[in-house]
Write an enzyme that holds these catalytic residues in place. Sequence first.
Site, PDB file in Angstrom:
ATOM      1  CB  ILE A   1      -0.960  -0.039   1.217  1.00 24.84           C
ATOM      2  CG1 ILE A   1      -1.980  -1.186   1.041  1.00 24.84           C
ATOM      3  CG2 ILE A   1      -1.675   1.301   1.400  1.00 24.84           C
ATOM      4  CD1 ILE A   1      -2.779  -1.536   2.302  1.00 24.84           C
TER       5      ILE A   1
ATOM      6  CG  ASP B   1      10.147  -0.390   4.146  1.00 21.91           C
ATOM      7  OD1 ASP B   1       8.979  -0.285   3.711  1.00 21.91           O
ATOM      8  OD2 ASP B   1      10.555  -1.403   4.767  1.00 21.91           O
TER       9      ASP B   1
ATOM     10  CG  ASP C   1      12.651  -0.206  13.430  1.00 23.24           C
ATOM     11  OD1 ASP C   1      11.494   0.227  13.619  1.00 23.24           O
ATOM     12  OD2 ASP C   1      13.039  -1.308  13.852  1.00 23.24           O
TER      13      ASP C   1
ATOM     14  CE1 TYR D   1      -2.081  -5.349  11.378  1.00 25.86           C
ATOM     15  CE2 TYR D   1      -4.391  -5.951  11.190  1.00 25.86           C
ATOM     16  CZ  TYR D   1      -3.265  -5.332  10.683  1.00 25.86           C
ATOM     17  OH  TYR D   1      -3.338  -4.673   9.468  1.00 25.86           O
TER      18      TYR D   1
END
Length: 259
Positions: free
Chosen positions: A16, A35, A57, A148
């Site tokens: 995405i 990333d 990170d 999550y």
Amino acid sequence: MTDAKVAIVTGGARGIGLAATEIFLEQGWRVAAVDRDTEELHRACDPIANVLPVEADISDPQAVDGVIRQVVRQWGRVDALVNNAGVALFSRAGQTNFEQWREVMATNLDGVFLCTQAAIPELAKTRGAIVNIASISGLRASTLRVAYGTSKAAVIHLTKQFAAELGEQGIRVNCVAPGPVKTKLAMAVHAPEIISAYYDAIPLNRYGEAREIAEAIVFLCSDKASFISGQTLAVDGGFDATGVGLPALRREDGTERTA
Ligand SMILES: NC(=O)c1ccc[n+]([C@@H]2O[C@H](COP(=O)([O-])OP(=O)(O)OC[C@H]3O[C@@H](n4cnc5c(N)ncnc54)[C@H](O)[C@@H]3O)[C@@H](O)[C@H]2O)c1
């Protein structure tokens, strides 16, 4: 080109985040793609003009400060932050250990908090926008998603908290809650039976495409959304709107019944 707007997209190496990067570029923005997967980041971004690959990170506060410094050094402005980097874990509530819980929270929740805080001074200068990426798992509870789903529900509320305070500085903060998209993240946790259950539970009867999520992200970052703040937009083929019995009703022959 020097006046072109600048977006920071975390998790920009693939999925995405990469789709959002592509749409920003099509609309004349420049993009810093952040990333921690350095190999994938450089493979995806090095060949593309007006993309700055930034290795970091986002769960590490010092690294996050460095990201903002690097982008400002390169381009001198930040107009949008897309908090998209995320990790997924499907695991039973009673068996998810603290290390797994923390790993999910570190990226999905701490990362959003850290990147948002670090970007505020630059976004205040441009009266910019933030879009956080949650999930339908943050809107509706389900099995296996204790970490999550909770992290994504927290992102939805964090969106409102920041919107409440940053409005005074002209910064808008919104959230996109995607339904399932066949990215590397989803395919790691969606077994075949989960995939077919999703097809059944989604009125549009399919998975989404990364670009369909990214269109909503870029819209919310744009001036077209200039009076929208504190909102969560489910981009989910109708999943969040539906309730009981959809698969059974879909198979009905249309015969009218009364009681
Ligand atoms: N794919 C889906 O079905 C789906 C559904 C709902 C929500 N989402 C959310 O959308 C977002 C993007 O997911 P995707 O499906 O494109 O996943 P993906 O795995 O394809 O991409 C995620 C990217 O984030 C990066 N990343 C992860 N943790 C990081 C960290 N701590 N620091 C820097 N980079 C990090 C990864 O290296 C990867 O490149 C995530 O927040 C995810 O939870 C995805």
